[in-house]
Motif scaffolding. Structure first.
Motif, short mmCIF file in Angstrom:
data_model
loop_
_atom_site.label_atom_id
_atom_site.label_comp_id
_atom_site.label_asym_id
_atom_site.label_seq_id
_atom_site.Cartn_x
_atom_site.Cartn_y
_atom_site.Cartn_z
N TRP A 1 0.84 -1.20 0.00
CA TRP A 1 0.00 0.00 0.00
C TRP A 1 0.88 1.25 0.00
O TRP A 1 0.63 2.20 -0.73
CB TRP A 1 -0.95 0.00 1.20
CG TRP A 1 -1.62 1.34 1.37
CD1 TRP A 1 -1.47 2.20 2.42
CD2 TRP A 1 -2.50 1.99 0.44
NE1 TRP A 1 -2.20 3.34 2.20
CE2 TRP A 1 -2.84 3.23 0.99
CE3 TRP A 1 -3.02 1.63 -0.82
CZ2 TRP A 1 -3.69 4.13 0.35
CZ3 TRP A 1 -3.87 2.54 -1.46
CH2 TRP A 1 -4.20 3.76 -0.87
N ARG A 2 1.91 1.22 0.83
CA ARG A 2 2.78 2.40 0.93
C ARG A 2 3.35 2.75 -0.44
O ARG A 2 3.44 3.91 -0.81
CB ARG A 2 3.93 2.13 1.90
CG ARG A 2 3.52 1.71 3.30
CD ARG A 2 2.91 2.83 4.08
NE ARG A 2 2.67 2.46 5.48
CZ ARG A 2 2.16 3.29 6.37
NH1 ARG A 2 1.81 4.51 6.04
NH2 ARG A 2 1.97 2.90 7.61
N LYS A 3 3.75 1.71 -1.20
CA LYS A 3 4.41 1.98 -2.49
C LYS A 3 3.40 2.30 -3.59
O LYS A 3 3.72 3.01 -4.53
CB LYS A 3 5.28 0.78 -2.90
CG LYS A 3 6.49 0.60 -1.97
CD LYS A 3 7.57 -0.26 -2.58
CE LYS A 3 7.35 -1.73 -2.44
NZ LYS A 3 8.52 -2.53 -2.88
N ILE B 1 -1.15 5.33 -7.49
CA ILE B 1 -2.59 5.31 -7.78
C ILE B 1 -3.11 6.74 -7.92
O ILE B 1 -3.88 7.05 -8.84
CB ILE B 1 -3.33 4.54 -6.68
CG1 ILE B 1 -3.00 3.04 -6.80
CG2 ILE B 1 -4.83 4.76 -6.75
CD1 ILE B 1 -3.45 2.20 -5.65
N LEU B 2 -2.66 7.60 -7.02
CA LEU B 2 -3.11 9.00 -7.09
C LEU B 2 -2.64 9.64 -8.40
O LEU B 2 -3.38 10.41 -9.02
CB LEU B 2 -2.56 9.78 -5.89
CG LEU B 2 -3.23 9.42 -4.56
CD1 LEU B 2 -2.50 10.09 -3.40
CD2 LEU B 2 -4.70 9.83 -4.56
N ALA C 1 6.99 5.62 -5.11
CA ALA C 1 6.89 4.74 -3.93
C ALA C 1 7.50 5.43 -2.70
O ALA C 1 7.08 5.18 -1.57
CB ALA C 1 7.63 3.42 -4.18
N ILE C 2 8.45 6.30 -2.95
CA ILE C 2 9.23 6.86 -1.84
C ILE C 2 8.37 7.71 -0.87
O ILE C 2 8.41 7.48 0.34
CB ILE C 2 10.46 7.65 -2.37
CG1 ILE C 2 11.30 6.75 -3.30
CG2 ILE C 2 11.30 8.25 -1.24
CD1 ILE C 2 11.84 5.49 -2.65
N PRO C 3 7.58 8.67 -1.39
CA PRO C 3 6.79 9.46 -0.43
C PRO C 3 5.80 8.62 0.36
O PRO C 3 5.50 8.93 1.53
CB PRO C 3 6.06 10.49 -1.31
CG PRO C 3 6.19 9.99 -2.72
CD PRO C 3 7.43 9.15 -2.77
N GLY C 4 5.30 7.55 -0.23
CA GLY C 4 4.37 6.67 0.50
C GLY C 4 5.08 5.99 1.66
O GLY C 4 4.55 5.91 2.77
N GLY D 1 13.93 -6.28 -0.72
CA GLY D 1 13.94 -7.02 -1.98
C GLY D 1 14.46 -6.12 -3.07
O GLY D 1 15.64 -6.13 -3.43
N SER D 2 13.58 -5.25 -3.58
CA SER D 2 14.00 -4.31 -4.63
C SER D 2 14.51 -2.99 -4.05
O SER D 2 14.94 -2.12 -4.79
CB SER D 2 12.82 -4.05 -5.57
OG SER D 2 11.73 -3.49 -4.84
N ALA D 3 14.41 -2.83 -2.75
CA ALA D 3 14.97 -1.69 -2.00
C ALA D 3 14.15 -0.40 -2.06
O ALA D 3 14.60 0.63 -1.57
CB ALA D 3 16.41 -1.41 -2.40
N GLY D 4 12.94 -0.46 -2.61
CA GLY D 4 12.08 0.73 -2.59
C GLY D 4 11.68 1.09 -1.16
O GLY D 4 11.69 2.26 -0.77
#
Ligand SMILES: Cc1ncc(COP(=O)(O)O)c(C=O)c1O
Length: 313
Positions: A49-51, A56-57, A157-160, A184-187
Motif C-alpha cells: 500500500w505504501r508503495k 494510484i493517485l 513509492a518513496i513518499p508513500g 527485496g527491490s529496496a524501494g
C-alpha cells in the motif's frame, strides 16, 4: 462500502506500533516495537500500500484507467495491485514470470477474482522488463496504461514509504535507535532512509536483503535517495539464508515460535527472515543495551497459502 467510495487516501488509518514482549529481549535489555503495516488494509497491506498509494493517485490525476505491473507467480505486489484495481476501479494486467499452470495458485486465483488479466512470459522475456525496448513494445501494446515496475518500487513509492516514518514520529514515546525492514527491490528501504531525515540523525535504518548477492542494491538506493550517503543506514547482505524464497527448518521454526510468543502472524520470505536476522544480531550483542528498535511488518501474509501449497512451510 469499498474504500474508493470514501476519500480513500485519508481513510487508511496509521498502522499500530506494538511493543513486543519476548524473553530474549528482556535478557538483552532491548526494546523491539513492530510497526504493524500488515494491518493497514485486509487486501492491500504492508509496504504494498505504501508503495502504490502515490502511483494510484498519479494514475487518477492523469485519468488513466489501466494499471500494469510485473511479478512472480506468488507475488505480493501482483496480489496488491489487483486488489487496488478492484477497490479503485482500474483495469489491471499482471505480467507474470513462468508458466500458465500458476494461474490456479492462491495468489493468482485471487488476483483474477479481483479482475486482473494475466500475461505469462518466459524467464528470459521477464528479465527484459526494465529494458527500454521491452517497455516501448509494452507501451505500444497498451498505449493508455500506467506501467509500474516490479515490486512497485519507483520514485512515487518513496513518499508513500516516508509516511511510515511520519507515523512513527507521532506514535513512538521512546526515541528510535534503529529501524529494520526486509529488502527485496529496496524501494521500502529507500523510503525509510529518506523518511529518517525527519527523525533525529541518530536513528539508523537497516535493510535485511532477502536475496543473495544483494550488494548491487546500493546503486538502487543512490537512485532513489540522492542524499543517502549523508544518512545513517546499513544493508545487511549476509542473512539471505540461501537466497530468495528459501525457507530453512530453522527459519520456519523461528517464525512459528515468534507467532506463538507474540500472537503476530509472519511469513518467512520477508518479515520472518528480517526478524530472524534481527534476533541473531541481538544474540551477537550488535546493539547497545537499552536500544529501541522498530521492525516494520511489511505484510505479505497472503503468500502463506502459496507457501503451504508448495510445502515450504
Ligand atoms: C511483504 C514484503 N516485504 C518486503 C518486501 C521488500 O520490499 P522492497 O522490494 O521495497 O525492498 C516485499 C517486496 O516488495 C514484500 O512483498
Amino acid at each position: 462500502m469499498s474504500f474508493i467510495q470514501t476519500n480513500f487516501y485519508n481513510k487508511i488509518d496509521p498502522s499500530p506500533l506494538q511493543v513486543i514482549r519476548h524473553p530474549q529481549l528482556s535478557t538483552a535489555n532491548i526494546t523491539v516495537s513492530i510497526k504493524r503495516d500488515d494491518l493497514l488494509h485486509p487486501d492491500i497491506s504492508g509496504n504494498k500500500w505504501r508503495k502504490l498509494k502515490y502511483n494510484i493517485l498519479e494514475a487518477k490525476k492523469r485519468n488513466i484507467k489501466h494499471l500494469i505491473s510485473f511479478g512472480g507467480a506468488f507475488s505480493n505486489h501482483i496480489h496488491a495491485l489487483s486488489a487496488a484495481g478492484y477497490h479503485f476501479n482500474f483495469a489491471t494486467t499482471g505480467i507474470i514470470r513462468g508458466e500458465t499452470h500458476y494461474a490456479s495458485n492462491p495468489t493468482l486465483s485471487q488476483a483474477q477474482r479481483w479482475g486482473m488479466k494475466l500475461q505469462f512470459v518466459d524467464r528470459k522475456t521477464y528479465r527484459e522488463k526494465e529494458s527500454s525496448d521491452y517497455l516501448h513494445r509494452l507501451k505500444a501494446q497498451y498505449p493508455d496504461a500506467y506501467i509500474i515496475p516490479e515490486g512497485g518500487s519507483n520514485h512515487l513509492a518513496i513518499p508513500g514509504v516516508e509516511e511510515v516514518v511520519t507515523e512513527l514520529l507521532q506514535q513512538s514515546t521512546k526515541p528510535i535507535d534503529h529501524i529494520f525492514t526486509a529488502t527485496g527491490s529496496a524501494g521500502t528501504l529507500s523510503g525509510l532512509i529518506s523518511g529518517a531525515l525527519k527523525l533525529t540523525n541518530k536513528t539508523q535504518v537497516h535493510g535485511i536483503a532477502v536475496l543473495k548477492n544483494a550488494h548491487y542494491l546500493t546503486e538502487v538506493l543512490t537512485n532513489f535517495v540522492p542524499k543517502f550517503n549523508d544518512l545513517n543506514w546499513h544493508l545487511h547482505t549476509e542473512f539471505h539464508g540461501g537466497g530468495y524464497g528459501k525457507v530453512s527448518a530453522e527459519l520456519a521454526h523461528f517464525c512459528h515460535q515468534f507467532t506463538q510468543e507474540t500472537q503476530i502472524p509472519i511469513e518467512p520470505i520477508y518479515t520472518g527472515k528480517m526478524l530472524y536476522a534481527l534476533w541473531q544480531l541481538i544474540d551477537q550483542g550488535y546493539f547497545s543495551p537499552g536500544s529501541h528498535i522498530v521492525a516494520i511488518h511489511t505484510g505479505g501474509l497472503q503468500g502463506l497459502a502459496g507457501l503451504k501449497q508448495q510445502k515450504k512451510i
